[in-house]
Design an enzyme around this catalytic site. Structure first.
Site, short mmCIF file in Angstrom:
data_model
loop_
_atom_site.label_atom_id
_atom_site.label_comp_id
_atom_site.label_asym_id
_atom_site.label_seq_id
_atom_site.Cartn_x
_atom_site.Cartn_y
_atom_site.Cartn_z
N ASP A 167 -7.13 3.53 -9.89
CA ASP A 167 -8.45 3.08 -10.12
C ASP A 167 -9.23 4.01 -9.88
O ASP A 167 -9.25 4.82 -8.84
CB ASP A 167 -8.59 1.75 -8.87
N ASP A 224 1.02 -1.21 0.01
CA ASP A 224 0.01 -0.01 0.05
C ASP A 224 0.97 1.25 0.08
O ASP A 224 1.67 1.63 0.96
CB ASP A 224 -0.89 -0.06 1.56
C1 LIG Z 1 -5.85 0.97 -13.17
S1 LIG Z 1 -4.41 0.53 -12.63
C2 LIG Z 1 -3.27 1.34 -13.62
C3 LIG Z 1 -2.03 0.64 -13.80
C4 LIG Z 1 -1.01 1.55 -14.68
N1 LIG Z 1 -0.53 2.87 -14.21
C5 LIG Z 1 -1.29 1.68 -16.25
O1 LIG Z 1 -1.81 2.99 -16.21
O2 LIG Z 1 -1.61 0.92 -16.95
C6 LIG Z 1 -4.18 1.08 -11.00
C7 LIG Z 1 -3.20 0.50 -10.33
O3 LIG Z 1 -3.10 0.91 -8.79
C8 LIG Z 1 -2.61 -0.15 -8.01
N2 LIG Z 1 -3.15 0.39 -6.81
C9 LIG Z 1 -4.37 0.53 -6.46
N3 LIG Z 1 -4.48 0.72 -5.06
C10 LIG Z 1 -2.92 0.95 -4.85
C11 LIG Z 1 -2.46 1.37 -3.46
N4 LIG Z 1 -2.97 1.76 -2.32
N5 LIG Z 1 -0.88 1.25 -3.30
C12 LIG Z 1 -0.22 0.74 -4.31
N6 LIG Z 1 -1.03 0.41 -5.78
C13 LIG Z 1 -2.14 0.62 -5.69
C14 LIG Z 1 -3.42 -1.31 -8.49
O4 LIG Z 1 -2.74 -2.53 -8.02
C15 LIG Z 1 -3.29 -1.43 -10.04
O5 LIG Z 1 -2.19 -1.83 -10.59
#
Ligand SMILES: C[S@@+](CC[C@H](N)C(=O)[O-])C[C@H]1O[C@@H](n2cnc3c(N)ncnc32)[C@H](O)[C@@H]1O
Length: 212
Positions: free
Chosen positions: A116, A93
């Protein structure tokens, strides 16, 4: 997870991985083996854009954090295949990493590409870019550090613009106070490609941490 990603995690984690345990302040100079500027990328997904940006700018260190284990293996593999020594991967996280493990004024930049979107109203509180998150991030960023966000979800883009504009620790680099076109240094990301295929409009936001 593919065999290649699992193998990369096993082989490369001891060298380039950072465990998010919330127990210690990370010495970034020690982590990267130099004192180059450090940019934090939150939510790198499969890491293709991360690796491309790191390859294009080897003098900038990239600390990339995601909760998604296959993506961590994928990015380690890309860094290994491309001979990148300026990428480190953190597993977990981003809030814990920022709050518990990064020292004040330690970051030279922050990248959040396609977080997200949480489109349902009852889930909006889960969105990352909120005033409390920005207040935490501001303490870890050096004055002048660039905060670069992008999203293909227009209501979230509007929210990002509103909370960044309204936050006293940040200023828009755009004189018109609006969104920025995608800068040349940011490659298309995997998630972005999927959004563009669906006809989504992508907005970038480029803000700076102001002097306290
Ligand atoms: C919609 S994806 C986008 C991934 C990448 N940036 C792209 O544009 O292809 C969002 C990413 O954020 C990560 N994520 C969500 N919440 C997170 C958190 N609290 N800490 C780290 N990563 C997180 C998810 O696992 C996911 O890989």
């Amino acid at each position: 997870m593919t065999a290649g990603q699992a193998d990369a995690l096993q082989r490369l984690w001891p060298k380039w991985g950072l465990d998010i345990d919330g127990q210690r302040i990370v010495d970034l100079g020690e982590l990267f083996g130099n004192e180059n500027p450090v940019v934090l990328e939150i939510g790198f997904g499969m890491g293709e854009a991360t690796a491309q940006m790191a390859a294009a700018d080897p003098e900038t260190n990239v600390l990339a954090v995601d909760v998604h284990t296959p993506g961590q293996g994928n990015l380690l593999n890309l860094a290994d295949q491309r001979g990148l020594n300026n990428v480190r991967v953190a597993n977990g996280d981003a809030i814990i990493l920022l709050r518990e493990m990064l020292a004040p004024d330690s970051l030279d930049g922050l990248r959040v590409y396609f977080p997200d979107p949480w489109p349902k109203k009852r889930h909006h509180k889960r969105r990352l870019i909120q005033p409390e998150f920005l207040s935490l991030a501001a303490t870890r960023l050096k004055p002048g550090a660039l905060v670069h966000c992008a999203t293909d979800w227009e209501p979230y883009a509007e929210q990002m613009l509103e909370v960044l504009t309204g936050h006293p620790d940040f200023e828009n680099t755009r004189a018109d106070g609006g969104f920025a076109p995608r800068p040349d240094f940011r490659p298309l990301t995997r998630f972005e490609g999927q959004g563009l295929d669906k006809g989504h409009v992508v907005n970038d936001l480029l803000f700076r941490r102001v002097q306290p």
